[in-house]
Write an enzyme that holds these catalytic residues in place. Sequence first.
Site, PDB file in Angstrom:
ATOM      1  N   SER A 149       0.803  -1.222   0.000  1.00 56.34           N
ATOM      2  CA  SER A 149       0.000   0.000   0.000  1.00 56.34           C
ATOM      3  C   SER A 149       0.835   1.271   0.000  1.00 56.34           C
ATOM      4  O   SER A 149       0.295   2.358  -0.189  1.00 56.34           O
ATOM      5  CB  SER A 149      -0.946   0.023   1.210  1.00 56.34           C
ATOM      6  OG  SER A 149      -0.258   0.383   2.382  1.00 56.34           O
ATOM      7  N   LYS A 187       1.602   4.180   7.438  1.00 56.11           N
ATOM      8  CA  LYS A 187       0.781   5.013   6.563  1.00 56.11           C
ATOM      9  C   LYS A 187       1.195   6.479   6.705  1.00 56.11           C
ATOM     10  O   LYS A 187       1.856   6.870   7.665  1.00 56.11           O
ATOM     11  CB  LYS A 187      -0.702   4.887   6.921  1.00 56.11           C
ATOM     12  CG  LYS A 187      -1.311   3.540   6.609  1.00 56.11           C
ATOM     13  CD  LYS A 187      -1.435   3.292   5.122  1.00 56.11           C
ATOM     14  CE  LYS A 187      -2.117   1.963   4.830  1.00 56.11           C
ATOM     15  NZ  LYS A 187      -1.286   0.821   5.218  1.00 56.11           N
TER      16      LYS A 187
END
Length: 229
Positions: A149, A187
């Site tokens: 991701s 993230k």
Amino acid sequence: MLTRKQHELLMYIHERIKETGVSPSFDEMKDALGLASKSGIHRLITALEERGFLRRLPHRARALEVTKLPSQATAAAPPKGRAPFKPQLVEASADAPGSANDSRDLPILGKIAAGTPIEAIQQERDRIPVPESLLGAGEHFVLEIQGDSMINAGILDGDFVVIRRTDSASSGEIVVALVNGEEATLKRLRKKGASIALEAANPAYETRIFGPDQVAVQGKLVGLIRRYH
């Protein structure tokens, strides 16, 4: 001559494309420039297109191309509040040498998800020498990346990320976040009012929004180690 906001937006888009390989979303541009709505971003982009600084790429989402920069761009800074991460990458062989005078042995605390969050950070499983040039003051540790991701930020499955331990971070920084006390993920952190957004660097993954009491920052990304077998 560009207006101040046009110049800020152009340089923000330029820096994000250099950093991640993709242009930012309209929400990201709105937050970076401190605008109240996305309509202002639409107007700025249209003005930059008309002046030949930007081009929209057809049939692609979030696809903008910077076609030229103003002459003063090299001296310009990113918009206020922006904290871009530019990975410092160290290439290491599968049998990396032991610690030397210019490196420090750091603990590998298991795997962390760059994708669907996995269980919280584990105990030390190994150690790895990390160049002092990647490190600064404070405590550091290493995690192995699992998932894709964050690929548009240059962080690949199987990479080792070097983390400086801290419990705070600025909006825009890439962090190790502990979600609801049990899920750890890597993230980009975005502060949106009273909420916290954990943003992927891969359009296949959605941004996840949490309340401020649901996310605990465990550390900030300072470097990458990539092994070639």
